[in-house]
Write an enzyme that holds these catalytic residues in place. Structure first.
Site, PDB file in Angstrom:
ATOM      1  CD  GLU A   9      -1.537  -2.175   2.149  1.00  0.00           C
ATOM      2  OE1 GLU A   9      -2.406  -2.771   2.768  1.00  0.00           O
ATOM      3  OE2 GLU A   9      -0.323  -2.466   2.221  1.00  0.00           O
ATOM      4  CG  ASP A  96      -1.698  -3.261   5.776  1.00  0.00           C
ATOM      5  OD1 ASP A  96      -0.493  -3.447   5.541  1.00  0.00           O
ATOM      6  OD2 ASP A  96      -2.160  -2.150   6.098  1.00  0.00           O
ATOM      7  CG  ASP A  98      -6.495  -5.465   7.475  1.00  0.00           C
ATOM      8  OD1 ASP A  98      -6.442  -5.425   6.233  1.00  0.00           O
ATOM      9  OD2 ASP A  98      -6.258  -4.468   8.179  1.00  0.00           O
ATOM     10  CD  GLU A 100      -9.502  -0.540   4.737  1.00  0.00           C
ATOM     11  OE1 GLU A 100      -9.560   0.525   4.111  1.00  0.00           O
ATOM     12  OE2 GLU A 100      -9.642  -0.625   5.968  1.00  0.00           O
ATOM     13  CE1 TYR A 320      -1.437  -3.844   9.098  1.00  0.00           C
ATOM     14  CE2 TYR A 320      -3.151  -5.318   9.885  1.00  0.00           C
ATOM     15  CZ  TYR A 320      -2.758  -4.244   9.118  1.00  0.00           C
ATOM     16  OH  TYR A 320      -3.681  -3.551   8.383  1.00  0.00           O
ATOM     17  NE  ARG A 322      -5.228   0.327  10.289  1.00  0.00           N
ATOM     18  CZ  ARG A 322      -4.342   0.861   9.463  1.00  0.00           C
ATOM     19  NH1 ARG A 322      -3.603   0.052   8.715  1.00  0.00           N
ATOM     20  NH2 ARG A 322      -4.181   2.156   9.386  1.00  0.00           N
ATOM     21  CG  HIS A 366      -4.025 -14.661  11.927  1.00  0.00           C
ATOM     22  ND1 HIS A 366      -5.380 -14.870  12.059  1.00  0.00           N
ATOM     23  CD2 HIS A 366      -3.799 -14.523  10.597  1.00  0.00           C
ATOM     24  CE1 HIS A 366      -5.941 -14.882  10.864  1.00  0.00           C
ATOM     25  NE2 HIS A 366      -5.007 -14.660   9.959  1.00  0.00           N
TER      26      HIS A 366
END
Length: 926
Positions: A9, A96, A98, A100, A320, A322, A366
């Site tokens: 991203e 990422d 997740d 999103e 990560y 989030r 996770h």
């Protein structure tokens, strides 16, 4: 064989990964989302423009097909990715880990349509080992996660674009509704309603100050005879006593009992109880708990915490950020064990601790947020990380360490001391203490609390060693001595307002929204004027009251906490492949047996909803109802049916729970009577007025001109404790003399002035400002003191760090160096002559030389900035959108949240719109 193209991203993440993968790989950034539903009328594709649902970008007549477009500011990034794709032998989508991120990977695949193999790689920390392992385990894009994220996007679009226009018609234009946003506002409003209904109760008790073994402690009266002494827990929100067998002491009771007990010394220690106990560490951070703890311990906003964590992740310092998981990988458990033994000793480690994740279907990653390298203690990164980054890293490192350390061992002691009253009744006092016998995890970290009283209780308080039967005497030679006995008045407190930390905790507890979107949600409700801040408290505005009452009345299920949490569970089921996304969206929008559906509810509200009024109460003199209404310029008071002399503006930061009928009537009368005349200015002969305006009280020299007149009278805000009713003519004349010229600067020859500004009194020299200190007087500060202030480096909070250097960009082509600085209104880039704001959503810490130069050139060639308008004019953000080139690196900004509100409606024309590049609008259907 060609290169492998890796797409992430952000540019910062790309640079870090490129250093790891090296030869054979090319790492490029998508700059966040590359495709989205149309945001404005000119982005609507031609093929759906004339459809009644065209502005939604979702086919609500059919099967809810979303129509995606590439925003204008993303076209150049997409072209760059297409160019990079040429010659690539395979593509790794490394967005990422997740939902999103999964969605972004899917959109990239749909847009680029690679003719070479495409795989998804997932890693939770940017380290060589993690990335190479992800490459080995490359997989396909997870369609279930994509469908869950796209369902969330469609759901939020339908919610925002359907409800917001109802608010425009019934309350005020410019408002917005959102699936999580509106529930968050409701929680804040409900708490303020509780404060409105609250009635305080007064009660008394006694506190004895006692010393022994050189230590002082306080014992509190808990029982008189057979009756418990009432405490705050014994009263309800109406101030009524609800506790059983509780005696409410009055002031007279307290003083009588104090005199009797003091005269009947000595007292006796009647019980001593010691209980060994253990305190366990908190789990490692999730997104939610990190933002809560940073708010409590550092005073950081959620947005500031998430931006800082983003930088730490991109630079490879943490995993990560989030995530709603509290688990640690086996590798992390092993590394933390070694670090604890090395840094603290073997006695502080007794084996790995594993924590169960409490959040349903934890999926954002996770693993918990943890250091990428446990051996990198915060002290070793001083000078490498900037202040914010280091402070957040310090929290993460210590919390992770503590989570794996042994329990703290404590000894809790309760002492009971008994005296005798005037009628022979026993009066029992108690005191509690806690001694830490082995620090355990407390050596590394102690969790904060939203409750100051609870946090105080957790501190170590060591009582002197007392024995049962021991006497408490007044004599100075006594081993245990009574120093004082005083009656204490107490008053029950209303429920505390939410802070960012406690609101996030409640949203997560109720299962509303996702932690990764909380920062964006809180930022949105603040920008929309639904809340304002008093210190850390989030206070709802009257606009929030009006909107919440309308939504509760006509969209009750949509802002119901349980229903919103149920929708989150539905989305989780879609992510697990257990529910069909289309059935879910169809039921939400069109309804089923249990729910009307969004479309029908909105239609009924437009037809039936009344203008929301907020009753303050009846005026005792006139018998008329005083209400709050929401007008074009914000909330205002209205008495009866209104009219001249019967309305008044409300101060913008007046909490609804603090508005009484008496205060409301006083504001209306003050407005009707007009400004207070303080006297005549001897120099000009003009009247001097004290006026209460929409943004507070101020003084004015001369009459208020007619509307449209360019002649503006001299005005000044009030300083210190001055109010409209207390300011005198002398005060006003001094204020109207501002700014004061103190003299010329000895080096530049430019004048130095003292003035009063938005953030308080200050001195100014050219473009340099310094706030006056707490002991400085605006009206007496002299040139010498001003020069001393300018000689000091600028300091203060983050908002005041006008010249804090974020980074320096060295030119590789011989050009001038560019500085990225932190300014009062946000980060900006400068070449020493021209300053250019960095667009919202761009990461100032990673902006490239090319993009920085483009910003400066755009600013240099732009017309002069318009003067910033006030709260009800055009926003600075809207002006920046015209002046600045496309945002750089949208991913570094807030995550997508349910903040989807349509722009003001435009008339539909017969001709197809064109983009700025002249292309006709086209779309991609999902």
């Amino acid at each position: 064989m060609g290169k492998t193209l890796v797409i992430v991203e952000s540019p910062a993440k790309a640079r870090t990964i490129e250093r790891i993968l090296k030869d054979g790989y090319e790492v490029r950034a998508s700059y966040g989302h590359v495709r989205d539903l149309p945001e404005s009328a000119d982005e609507i594709p031609d093929e759906i423009r004339r459809k009644k649902w065209g502005r939604l970008g979702v086919d609500t007549d059919g099967n809810f097909t979303p129509y995606y477009v590439i925003p204008n500011d993303k076209r150049k990034h997409v072209q760059a990715l297409r160019a990079a794709l040429k010659g690539a032998s395979q593509v790794y989508l490394a967005t990422d880990p997740d939902r999103e991120g999964e969605s972004i990977s899917w959109h990239l695949k749909e847009i680029l349509k690679p003719r070479v193999p495409v795989k998804r790689i997932v890693f939770h920390e940017i380290t060589e080992e993690a990335i190479k392992q992800a490459v080995k385990e490359a997989q396909d894009v997870n369609e279930n996660l994509v469908r869950a994220q796209e369902s969330r996007r469609i759901l939020d679009r339908l919610y925002g674009y359907t409800l917001s226009p109802v608010l425009w018609k019934k309350v005020q234009t410019g408002l917005s509704a959102g699936r999580v946003q509106s529930v968050a506002v409701r929680l804040i409003v409900d708490r303020e309603e509780e404060r409105l209904a609250f009635r305080a109760a007064t009660y008394w008790d006694l506190e004895a100050k006692i010393s022994g073994e050189g230590r002082e402690f306080t014992a509190t009266l808990v029982r008189v005879g057979s009756e418990r002494v009432a405490t705050g827990k014994d009263f309800d929100e109406k101030g009524q006593l609800t506790g059983k067998n509780a005696r409410v002491l009055s002031e007279a009771d307290g003083r009588t009992l104090t005199d009797a007990l003091w005269q009947h010394l000595p007292w006796t220690v009647t019980a001593v109880e010691e209980k060994p106990g253990a305190e366990r560490p908190a789990p490692p951070f999730t997104t939610s708990t990190l933002t809560q703890e940073a708010s409590r311990k550092l005073g950081f906003s959620t947005e500031r915490t998430m931006q800082t964590a983003q930088r730490l992740f991109q630079d490879g310092h943490i995993s990560y950020h989030r995530t709603d998981s509290t688990t640690l990988s086996e590798k992390a458990l092993g590394e933390s064990a070694r670090t604890i033994r090395d840094m603290f000793g073997d006695e502080y480690y007794a084996g790995p601790r594993r924590y169960a994740t409490k959040v349903k279907n934890a999926q954002e990653a996770h693993e918990a947020i943890r250091p990428a390298d446990f051996a990198a203690a915060p002290a070793s990164l001083e000078g490498t990380l900037d202040r914010d980054d280091l402070r957040i890293y310090d929290l993460i490192w210590k919390r992770t360490m503590a989570s794996q350390m042994v329990d703290a061992r404590v000894l809790r002691t309760t002492v009971e001391i008994t005296g005798t009253g005037s009628k022979g009744e026993e009066a029992v006092f108690t005191a509690s203490g806690k001694a830490i016998e082995f620090a355990g995890f407390r050596r590394a970290y102690i969790e904060g609390s939203d409750d100051p009283a609870a946090e105080l209780e957790e501190q170590e308080t060591v009582l002197p060693k007392l024995t049962r039967g021991e006497r408490v005497e007044r004599a100075e030679s006594a081993r245990v001595r009574a120093l004082a006995l005083d009656p204490k008045r107490h008053e029950t407190a209303p429920p505390a307002r939410y802070t960012e930390a406690s609101l996030i905790k409640e949203l997560e507890r109720q299962g509303i929204g996702r932690p990764s979107t909380y920062a964006a949600t809180i930022g949105t409700i603040e920008r929309r004027g639904y809340i304002f801040r008093q210190a850390k408290a989030l206070v709802p505005s009257f606009t929030a009251f009006a909107v919440t009452r309308l939504l509760n009345g006509h969209f009750g299920d949509l802002v119901d906490v349980a229903f919103t949490a149920e929708m989150e569970e539905d989305l989780d089921q879609i992510s697990r492949g257990e529910r069909d996304w289309l059935d879910f969206i169809r039921e939400f929008y069109r309804g089923d047996r249990k729910h009307r559906g969004l479309a029908r509810a909105a239609k009924q509200a437009e037809e039936q909803a009344d203008y929301p009024l907020i009753d303050v109460g009846l005026d005792g003199e006139s018998g008329e109802m005083v209400r709050v209404r929401i007008g074009r310029y914000g909330p205002f008071l209205q008495q009866g049916e209104g009219g001249p002399g019967r309305t008044a503006s409300l101060p913008p930061n007046l909490p609804p729970a603090d508005l009484t009928v008496e205060k409301a009537v006083a504001l209306i009368r003050a407005k009707a009577e007009g400004p207070r005349v303080l006297g005549v200015d001897p120099k000009t002969g003009l009247n001097v007025y004290a006026i209460h305006g929409r943004f507070g009280a101020y003084v004015q020299l001369g009459e208020t001109p007619e509307k449209g007149s360019k002649d503006k009278p001299k005005r000044s805000s009030l300083t210190g404790g001055l109010t409209e009713s207390t300011v005198t003519l002398a005060d006003a004349l001094r204020l109207l003399e501002l700014p004061r010229e103190l003299g010329a600067h000895p080096e530049s020859g430019q004048p130095i002035v003292a003035a009063l500004g938005r953030f308080g009194p200050y001195v100014k020299h050219g473009d340099e400002y310094r706030s006056l200190g707490p002991t400085d007087d605006l009206f007496t500060v002299d040139l010498a003191r001003a020069l001393a202030l300018f000689a000091e480096p600028k300091r203060g909070g983050r908002r005041q760090m006008a010249r804090r250097v974020i980074r320096q960009i060295e030119a590789t082509d011989g050009g001038a160096r560019l500085d990225v600085l932190e300014g009062r209104y946000g980060p900006y880039v400068t070449d020493g002559e021209t300053n250019a704001s960095i667009p919202k959503g761009a990461d100032p810490a990673t902006i490239s030389l090319e993009d920085a130069r483009a910003l400066i050139e755009a600013r240099r060639g732009a017309p002069p900035r318009e003067k910033r308008r006030g709260r009800f004019g055009a926003t600075r953000r809207a002006a920046a959108a015209v002046e600045s080139p496309p945002p750089v690196g949208k991913k570094m900004g807030p995550r997508r949240a349910d903040i989807d509100a349509p722009p003001p409606a435009k008339k539909r024309g017969a001709k197809a719109s064109k983009s700025k590049s002249g292309r006709r609008k086209t779309s991609s259907r999902a």
